[in-house]
Scaffold this motif. Structure first.
Motif, PDB file in Angstrom:
ATOM      1  N   ALA A 180       0.829  -1.206   0.000  1.00 47.09           N
ATOM      2  CA  ALA A 180       0.000   0.000   0.000  1.00 47.09           C
ATOM      3  C   ALA A 180       0.862   1.254   0.000  1.00 47.09           C
ATOM      4  CB  ALA A 180      -0.915   0.001   1.223  1.00 47.09           C
ATOM      5  N   THR A 213      -6.149  -6.266  -7.436  1.00 54.84           N
ATOM      6  CA  THR A 213      -7.324  -6.069  -6.581  1.00 54.84           C
ATOM      7  C   THR A 213      -8.232  -7.288  -6.672  1.00 54.84           C
ATOM      8  OG1 THR A 213      -7.233  -3.673  -6.950  1.00 54.84           O
ATOM      9  CG2 THR A 213      -9.297  -4.561  -6.095  1.00 54.84           C
ATOM     10  N   LYS A 273     -13.940  -6.633  -5.919  1.00 58.24           N
ATOM     11  CA  LYS A 273     -13.782  -5.222  -5.558  1.00 58.24           C
ATOM     12  C   LYS A 273     -13.256  -4.357  -6.703  1.00 58.24           C
ATOM     13  CE  LYS A 273     -12.809  -6.090  -0.625  1.00 58.24           C
ATOM     14  NZ  LYS A 273     -11.838  -5.859   0.480  1.00 58.24           N
ATOM     15  N   VAL A 293     -13.531  -0.158  -7.095  1.00 57.59           N
ATOM     16  CA  VAL A 293     -12.247   0.476  -6.761  1.00 57.59           C
ATOM     17  C   VAL A 293     -11.785   1.345  -7.928  1.00 57.59           C
ATOM     18  CG1 VAL A 293      -9.772   0.044  -6.463  1.00 57.59           C
ATOM     19  CG2 VAL A 293     -11.430  -1.149  -5.029  1.00 57.59           C
ATOM     20  N   ILE A 344      -6.686   3.788   0.290  1.00 59.92           N
ATOM     21  CA  ILE A 344      -7.728   2.868   0.761  1.00 59.92           C
ATOM     22  C   ILE A 344      -7.850   1.677  -0.182  1.00 59.92           C
ATOM     23  CG2 ILE A 344     -10.231   2.624   1.080  1.00 59.92           C
ATOM     24  CD1 ILE A 344     -10.217   5.538   2.103  1.00 59.92           C
ATOM     25  N   SER A 345      -7.658   1.921  -1.464  1.00 57.69           N
ATOM     26  CA  SER A 345      -7.773   0.841  -2.449  1.00 57.69           C
ATOM     27  C   SER A 345      -6.691  -0.212  -2.289  1.00 57.69           C
ATOM     28  CB  SER A 345      -7.709   1.432  -3.867  1.00 57.69           C
ATOM     29  OG  SER A 345      -8.771   2.337  -4.085  1.00 57.69           O
ATOM     30  N   TRP A 346      -5.548   0.165  -1.684  1.00 62.01           N
ATOM     31  CA  TRP A 346      -4.456  -0.783  -1.497  1.00 62.01           C
ATOM     32  C   TRP A 346      -4.445  -1.414  -0.105  1.00 62.01           C
ATOM     33  CZ3 TRP A 346      -2.138  -2.813  -5.436  1.00 62.01           C
ATOM     34  CH2 TRP A 346      -2.011  -2.101  -6.627  1.00 62.01           C
ATOM     35  N   LYS A 398      -6.272  -3.562   1.939  1.00 54.52           N
ATOM     36  CA  LYS A 398      -7.362  -4.468   1.600  1.00 54.52           C
ATOM     37  C   LYS A 398      -8.471  -4.534   2.648  1.00 54.52           C
ATOM     38  CE  LYS A 398      -4.997  -5.447  -2.061  1.00 54.52           C
ATOM     39  NZ  LYS A 398      -5.342  -4.782  -3.325  1.00 54.52           N
ATOM     40  N   THR A 432     -10.828  -1.647   2.135  1.00 54.06           N
ATOM     41  CA  THR A 432     -11.324  -1.389   0.782  1.00 54.06           C
ATOM     42  C   THR A 432     -12.782  -1.824   0.662  1.00 54.06           C
ATOM     43  OG1 THR A 432      -9.088  -1.837  -0.028  1.00 54.06           O
ATOM     44  CG2 THR A 432     -10.830  -1.677  -1.668  1.00 54.06           C
ATOM     45  N   THR A 433     -13.674  -0.899   1.001  1.00 51.29           N
ATOM     46  CA  THR A 433     -15.112  -1.163   0.869  1.00 51.29           C
ATOM     47  C   THR A 433     -15.736  -0.056   0.033  1.00 51.29           C
ATOM     48  OG1 THR A 433     -15.740   0.092   2.852  1.00 51.29           O
ATOM     49  CG2 THR A 433     -15.167  -2.238   3.150  1.00 51.29           C
ATOM     50  N   LYS A 434     -16.829  -0.383  -0.610  1.00 52.88           N
ATOM     51  CA  LYS A 434     -17.525   0.612  -1.428  1.00 52.88           C
ATOM     52  C   LYS A 434     -18.030   1.755  -0.554  1.00 52.88           C
ATOM     53  CE  LYS A 434     -21.070   1.080  -5.001  1.00 52.88           C
ATOM     54  NZ  LYS A 434     -21.651   2.322  -4.428  1.00 52.88           N
ATOM     55  N   LEU A 470     -15.145   4.180   0.259  1.00 52.45           N
ATOM     56  CA  LEU A 470     -14.750   4.954  -0.920  1.00 52.45           C
ATOM     57  C   LEU A 470     -15.840   5.944  -1.326  1.00 52.45           C
ATOM     58  CD1 LEU A 470     -12.949   2.173  -2.984  1.00 52.45           C
ATOM     59  CD2 LEU A 470     -11.898   4.249  -2.071  1.00 52.45           C
TER      60      LEU A 470
END
Length: 306
Positions: free
Chosen positions: A140, A207, A211, A215, A266-268, A270, A273-275, A278
């Motif tokens: 990340a 990813t 997701k 993402v 946030i995308s890295w 894990k 990493t939620t919708k 984001l």
């Protein structure tokens, strides 16, 4: 008194008692440091320059190890040895991460292909490092730093290279994610745009399948907003327009790039990493907007002469 000074750093608007405590403790500590032992005076002077709550803790660790050796309670057997071992092990992680990104920079030959761009791969790593220093977030950290380097390439393109006509086409390409929009532009535009596209392909490949769609959607949206914000600033410059403070800050909250960097980070990471998260970042809530404004003002204070 020193502890009260550090605690007062957490004050918010309207906390008059803590405001007074901060002013009193700062002035008092500054006036008595020459009366203290070098061990204590050096730590307090560092704290007056940069309070604990406004520093990167992992960096402060290094200086504290030097101070600790002078402490009378210094444990000569274990504690400092373990601290040094831990620090050196993590330092190797960071060096490897920086090495990966500098190798990518050199192999991409940005210095030749995008000659106006600043080589900031090492400097920019500090941004990602400040977000998290734990070894488990190595990927990340490295990939966030890489994204920040691409942001720097885009920023330099808007600030110091492109004409307003070229930048309008470049912005359109960033909105539509279509490289054909810049087919008529100089080669450097395609290099910068392709660097971002390749990064997104790498992100998609690493990813989780469930997701990747949302993402990429959020990260692309963040970069599109950033490009639009840069273009607004370029138009102001081209037209000789001096915005009001409020007008500037609405756009500056975006061009400070923090919403984009946070979406990438946030995308890295894990487990985060939620919708929903984001979506929250994409809406730029009040706490994120305030952070962006602080970052923008500090950046402007540091670079306004340039």
């Amino acid at each position: 008194m020193w502890s009260l000074y550090e605690a007062a750093q957490l004050r918010v608007h309207g906390e008059d008692i803590l405001e007074e405590a901060h002013e009193f403790t700062y002035n008092r500590l500054k006036s008595i440091t020459n009366q203290l032992s070098p061990f204590l005076a050096n730590q307090i002077n560092q704290s007056l320059r940069q309070p604990l709550h406004k520093t990167i803790l992992r960096m402060r660790t290094r200086s504290y190890m030097s101070f600790y050796k002078e402490d009378r309670s210094y444990d000569k057997v274990d504690l400092l040895s373990f601290a040094k071992l831990d620090f050196n092990m993590l330092q190797k992680w960071y060096q490897n991460e920086i090495g990966c990104n500098t190798k990518w920079w050199k192999e991409s030959d940005f210095a030749t292909k995008v000659p106006y761009a600043r080589d900031r791969a090492v400097e920019i790593f500090i941004w990602a490092y400040a977000m998290t220093s734990e070894s488990k977030y190595s990927t990340a950290r490295r990939m966030t730093a890489k994204a920040c380097t691409i942001i720097s390439l885009i920023d330099d393109t808007y600030d110091v290279y492109g004409t307003i006509q070229e930048l309008e086409l470049f912005t359109e390409a960033m909105q539509r994610w279509d490289i054909s929009c810049i087919a008529s532009l100089p080669y450097c535009y395609k290099v910068v745009f392709n660097a971002l596209l390749e990064y997104l392909v790498e992100m998609e490949s690493l990813t989780e399948s469930g997701k990747s769609s949302f993402v990429l959607q959020h990260v692309k949206q963040a970069f599109s907003r950033l490009a639009q914000g840069y273009f607004i600033e370029a138009k102001w410059c081209h037209e000789g327009h001096i915005p009001t403070y409020d007008e500037y800050m609405v756009n500056a909250a975006i061009t400070g790039a923090y919403p984009t960097i946070l979406a990438v980070f946030i995308s890295w990471v894990k487990e985060f990493t939620t919708k929903e998260l984001l979506d929250w970042v994409s809406d730029v809530p009040a706490i994120l907007e305030a952070t962006c404004i602080i970052a923008r003002i500090l950046n402007d204070l540091g670079t306004h002469k340039v």
